[in-house]
Design a protein around this motif. Structure first.
Motif, PDB file in Angstrom:
ATOM      1  N   THR A  25       0.862  -1.176   0.000  1.00  0.00           N
ATOM      2  CA  THR A  25       0.000   0.000   0.000  1.00  0.00           C
ATOM      3  C   THR A  25       0.904   1.233   0.000  1.00  0.00           C
ATOM      4  O   THR A  25       2.123   1.105   0.039  1.00  0.00           O
ATOM      5  N   ALA A  26       0.285   2.405  -0.021  1.00  0.00           N
ATOM      6  CA  ALA A  26       1.084   3.636  -0.090  1.00  0.00           C
ATOM      7  C   ALA A  26       2.008   3.772   1.117  1.00  0.00           C
ATOM      8  O   ALA A  26       3.095   4.333   1.021  1.00  0.00           O
ATOM      9  N   THR A  27       1.581   3.240   2.268  1.00  0.00           N
ATOM     10  CA  THR A  27       2.388   3.437   3.480  1.00  0.00           C
ATOM     11  C   THR A  27       2.798   2.135   4.149  1.00  0.00           C
ATOM     12  O   THR A  27       3.419   2.164   5.209  1.00  0.00           O
ATOM     13  N   GLY A  28       2.456   0.993   3.564  1.00  0.00           N
ATOM     14  CA  GLY A  28       2.802  -0.265   4.221  1.00  0.00           C
ATOM     15  C   GLY A  28       2.421  -1.451   3.371  1.00  0.00           C
ATOM     16  O   GLY A  28       2.805  -1.555   2.211  1.00  0.00           O
ATOM     17  N   LEU A  29       1.629  -2.352   3.933  1.00  0.00           N
ATOM     18  CA  LEU A  29       1.207  -3.536   3.197  1.00  0.00           C
ATOM     19  C   LEU A  29      -0.126  -4.030   3.736  1.00  0.00           C
ATOM     20  O   LEU A  29      -0.562  -3.651   4.827  1.00  0.00           O
ATOM     21  N   ARG A  30      -0.756  -4.888   2.936  1.00  0.00           N
ATOM     22  CA  ARG A  30      -1.994  -5.525   3.368  1.00  0.00           C
ATOM     23  C   ARG A  30      -1.949  -6.978   2.899  1.00  0.00           C
ATOM     24  O   ARG A  30      -1.561  -7.257   1.764  1.00  0.00           O
ATOM     25  N   ALA A  31      -2.320  -7.898   3.791  1.00  0.00           N
ATOM     26  CA  ALA A  31      -2.360  -9.316   3.430  1.00  0.00           C
ATOM     27  C   ALA A  31      -3.666  -9.906   3.933  1.00  0.00           C
ATOM     28  O   ALA A  31      -4.219  -9.449   4.939  1.00  0.00           O
ATOM     29  N   MET A  40     -10.937 -15.277   8.347  1.00  0.00           N
ATOM     30  CA  MET A  40     -10.022 -14.545   7.478  1.00  0.00           C
ATOM     31  C   MET A  40      -9.285 -13.525   8.334  1.00  0.00           C
ATOM     32  O   MET A  40      -9.903 -12.751   9.066  1.00  0.00           O
ATOM     33  N   GLN A  41      -7.968 -13.587   8.259  1.00  0.00           N
ATOM     34  CA  GLN A  41      -7.173 -12.601   8.976  1.00  0.00           C
ATOM     35  C   GLN A  41      -6.672 -11.556   7.979  1.00  0.00           C
ATOM     36  O   GLN A  41      -5.946 -11.886   7.053  1.00  0.00           O
ATOM     37  N   GLU A  42      -7.090 -10.331   8.172  1.00  0.00           N
ATOM     38  CA  GLU A  42      -6.583  -9.251   7.329  1.00  0.00           C
ATOM     39  C   GLU A  42      -5.513  -8.522   8.127  1.00  0.00           C
ATOM     40  O   GLU A  42      -5.785  -7.994   9.206  1.00  0.00           O
ATOM     41  N   VAL A  43      -4.305  -8.545   7.608  1.00  0.00           N
ATOM     42  CA  VAL A  43      -3.170  -7.934   8.305  1.00  0.00           C
ATOM     43  C   VAL A  43      -2.762  -6.694   7.539  1.00  0.00           C
ATOM     44  O   VAL A  43      -2.556  -6.747   6.333  1.00  0.00           O
ATOM     45  N   GLU A  44      -2.644  -5.607   8.240  1.00  0.00           N
ATOM     46  CA  GLU A  44      -2.272  -4.371   7.559  1.00  0.00           C
ATOM     47  C   GLU A  44      -1.126  -3.694   8.305  1.00  0.00           C
ATOM     48  O   GLU A  44      -1.188  -3.519   9.525  1.00  0.00           O
ATOM     49  N   LEU A  45      -0.098  -3.353   7.558  1.00  0.00           N
ATOM     50  CA  LEU A  45       0.950  -2.489   8.098  1.00  0.00           C
ATOM     51  C   LEU A  45       0.531  -1.082   7.691  1.00  0.00           C
ATOM     52  O   LEU A  45       0.616  -0.708   6.520  1.00  0.00           O
ATOM     53  N   LEU A  46       0.019  -0.323   8.664  1.00  0.00           N
ATOM     54  CA  LEU A  46      -0.570   0.989   8.348  1.00  0.00           C
ATOM     55  C   LEU A  46       0.516   2.015   8.038  1.00  0.00           C
ATOM     56  O   LEU A  46       0.365   2.861   7.176  1.00  0.00           O
ATOM     57  N   ASP A  47       1.584   1.958   8.816  1.00  0.00           N
ATOM     58  CA  ASP A  47       2.845   2.616   8.468  1.00  0.00           C
ATOM     59  C   ASP A  47       3.915   1.756   9.120  1.00  0.00           C
ATOM     60  O   ASP A  47       3.597   0.687   9.648  1.00  0.00           O
ATOM     61  N   LEU A  48       5.156   2.192   9.137  1.00  0.00           N
ATOM     62  CA  LEU A  48       6.205   1.256   9.554  1.00  0.00           C
ATOM     63  C   LEU A  48       6.194   0.929  11.044  1.00  0.00           C
ATOM     64  O   LEU A  48       6.952   0.067  11.492  1.00  0.00           O
ATOM     65  N   MET A  49       5.315   1.578  11.819  1.00  0.00           N
ATOM     66  CA  MET A  49       5.252   1.269  13.246  1.00  0.00           C
ATOM     67  C   MET A  49       3.834   1.005  13.746  1.00  0.00           C
ATOM     68  O   MET A  49       3.625   0.922  14.951  1.00  0.00           O
ATOM     69  N   HIS A  50       2.868   0.903  12.842  1.00  0.00           N
ATOM     70  CA  HIS A  50       1.488   0.656  13.276  1.00  0.00           C
ATOM     71  C   HIS A  50       0.874  -0.464  12.445  1.00  0.00           C
ATOM     72  O   HIS A  50       1.041  -0.487  11.224  1.00  0.00           O
ATOM     73  N   THR A  51       0.149  -1.335  13.117  1.00  0.00           N
ATOM     74  CA  THR A  51      -0.482  -2.453  12.414  1.00  0.00           C
ATOM     75  C   THR A  51      -1.959  -2.535  12.775  1.00  0.00           C
ATOM     76  O   THR A  51      -2.393  -2.036  13.818  1.00  0.00           O
ATOM     77  N   ARG A  52      -2.694  -3.157  11.876  1.00  0.00           N
ATOM     78  CA  ARG A  52      -4.106  -3.419  12.150  1.00  0.00           C
ATOM     79  C   ARG A  52      -4.370  -4.859  11.731  1.00  0.00           C
ATOM     80  O   ARG A  52      -3.962  -5.277  10.646  1.00  0.00           O
ATOM     81  N   ILE A  53      -5.029  -5.622  12.590  1.00  0.00           N
ATOM     82  CA  ILE A  53      -5.361  -7.006  12.259  1.00  0.00           C
ATOM     83  C   ILE A  53      -6.849  -7.193  12.484  1.00  0.00           C
ATOM     84  O   ILE A  53      -7.350  -6.978  13.595  1.00  0.00           O
ATOM     85  N   ARG A  54      -7.559  -7.572  11.429  1.00  0.00           N
ATOM     86  CA  ARG A  54      -8.998  -7.787  11.525  1.00  0.00           C
ATOM     87  C   ARG A  54      -9.255  -9.282  11.398  1.00  0.00           C
ATOM     88  O   ARG A  54      -8.765  -9.925  10.472  1.00  0.00           O
ATOM     89  N   LEU A  55     -10.017  -9.825  12.329  1.00  0.00           N
ATOM     90  CA  LEU A  55     -10.355 -11.241  12.285  1.00  0.00           C
ATOM     91  C   LEU A  55     -11.842 -11.376  12.006  1.00  0.00           C
ATOM     92  O   LEU A  55     -12.678 -10.933  12.805  1.00  0.00           O
TER      93      LEU A  55
END
Ligand code: FES
Ligand SMILES: [Fe+2]
Length: 457
Positions: free
Chosen positions: A286-292, A317-332
């Motif tokens: 993504t623009a600032t990280g990644l999404r899986a 389904m686990q949605e893993v997001e690196l929102l920026d290089l120090m923040h993450t979001r995980i949706r289950l």
């Protein structure tokens, strides 16, 4: 340097002696003391004050340096936590960084206190990226991050009191308002103005998700990344953790997006070593990280959905997001079988080897369906399993991706290394391909998955 080499040759056979070969990526310009503050890029601040700090980051990724003498490949491997000898020609390179060495990380937002623990009546010491600050609440309860020491005679402002929204220094009673201006000096002769230099430098602070966030660099946004489940879905939000860990913040964030550890690390809760294989998953930058998006078949997670039966299995389904290089979001997401939930994770870098583990959760279910006490109790057990491992990791974080071995399931953490490497080397973020980083070695998964010999991205 020749003299040092000679010394190393003499000392190398001495048991326990290891020459220090790691070079710091961050260097300071000679003669200029390093100081906390947002002026590292050599620009005057808004008030026209000259820069206090001039620093430059040298690219941390170089190759072909410091070739080891024949027979010492094992030492180099051990330094990187790799068991075994990689051969006599293995090269030492600047392939690791520490969190305070990455200048670009200063521009991100970090949680520095729980909102409910920052009372309007007192100040506290905050340590962030190796520097000290003072946190307090000014008029209207607005949090303020200011310098650690009083400009008069250097008293610690963490010992100051707060009265009527003013910070009152414990030593001679000078008072400062929320902008950092000195507004009262008890000893000042009547009629004389307050010296303009008698002020505190302050940094941007916001309050969000039950936490106080600060940025001590040049923030690109008005606060930490958005937590969509809290901001848009209106789920129940709680601060699960804000606690000191003896681990590098980079290791904590890396663990948040790591897909292959749960089977082993979490075998006391929901992990199952006999089901260690991670199914193929989608990954996008993504623009600032990644999404899986990682499909999972898990047991033992019932308490997070308000179900005390830990034996039940779920497909989720686990949605893993690196929102920026120090923040993450995980949706289950449980597809309607059970209430969903999401984790907003971060790590506040206190210094290179310690951090504050930060996690906020958002629950889709109501309290009677998905009781928070049950959710938290289980989450606590899971998180302690991570903590035990992370507190034993090295503060040296690898960003030279050819130096580690990666499996297909490690694509999230491999991409994290690439993005950090780009930040360290000054490359632009958000490029579609990691062309400036050498392709990693992919090993170990070939027998299971023939296509895994391809590069991960
Ligand atoms: S040291 Fe703070 S008022 Fe003197
Ligand atoms: Fe974990």
């Amino acid at each position: 340097a020749p003299r040092r080499r000679q010394l190393h040759r003499i000392l190398l056979p001495v048991p326990g002696f290891r020459p220090r070969r790691r070079r710091r990526a961050l260097r300071e310009v000679p003669g200029v003391a390093r100081r906390a503050g947002p002026h590292r890029r050599g620009e005057p601040d808004a008030g026209g004050r000259p820069p206090r700090t001039v620093r430059r980051v040298a690219p941390a990724i170089r190759s072909g340096r410091g070739r080891l003498p024949a027979g010492h490949g094992g030492t180099a491997g051990a330094r990187r936590g790799v068991v075994g000898d990689r051969g006599p020609d293995h090269q030492l390179t600047e392939d690791v960084v520490r969190v305070t060495e990455i200048d670009g990380l200063r521009d991100l937002w970090y949680a520095v206190a729980r909102s409910d623990e920052q009372s309007p009546a007192g100040a506290r010491r905050v340590r962030l990226l190796g520097d000290d600050y003072t946190l307090w609440r000014a008029g209207g309860g607005r949090p303020v991050l200011a310098e650690a020491y009083c400009p008069h005679r250097g008293a610690s402002l963490a010992s100051a009191s707060v009265a009527d929204g003013r910070l009152v220094c414990c030593y001679h009673g000078w008072e400062f308002d929320g902008s950092g201006s000195c507004v009262h000096i008890p000893q000042l002769d009547p009629g004389l103005p307050i010296p303009p230099k008698a002020c505190l430098r302050t940094w941007p602070v916001v309050e969000r998700y039950g936490l106080v966030w600060a940025c001590v660099g040049a923030p690109a946004t008005d606060g930490p990344p958005r937590f969509v489940e809290a901001d848009e879905h209106g789920w129940r939000v709680q601060v699960d953790f804000f606690e000191p860990w003896a681990a590098s913040a980079l290791r904590v964030v890396d663990n948040n997006i790591d897909q292959s550890h749960p089977a082993f690390v979490h075998r006391g809760t929901f992990g199952d070593p006999s089901r260690a294989r991670v199914p193929p998953y989608e990954l996008e930058r993504t623009a600032t990280g990644l999404r899986a998006r990682v499909p999972q078949d898990v047991g033992g997670v019932g308490p997070q959905m308000g179900d005390a039966d830990e034996g039940k299995r779920y497909e989720r389904m686990q949605e893993v997001e690196l929102l920026d290089l120090m923040h993450t979001r995980i949706r289950l997401s449980y597809g309607g079988q059970a209430p969903d939930y999401a984790f907003y994770g971060s790590a506040t870098p206190v210094d290179d080897s310690s951090s504050i583990y930060v996690r906020v959760s958002a629950l889709a279910g109501d309290e009677d369906v998905q009781p928070y006490a049950m959710f938290w109790d289980f989450s606590r057990r899971v998180t302690l399993e991570d903590k035990v491992v992370l507190e034993q990791t090295s503060p040296d974080f690898p960003v030279e991706v050819t130096r580690e071995v990666h499996l297909r399931c490690d694509r999230t953490t491999l991409e994290y290394r690439r993005q950090l490497a780009r930040l360290v080397s000054g490359g632009a973020e958000g490029e579609p391909e990691a062309t400036d980083v050498p392709q990693p070695r992919m090993e170990g998964a070939v027998a299971q998955e023939p296509s895994a010999a391809e590069p991960a991205a």
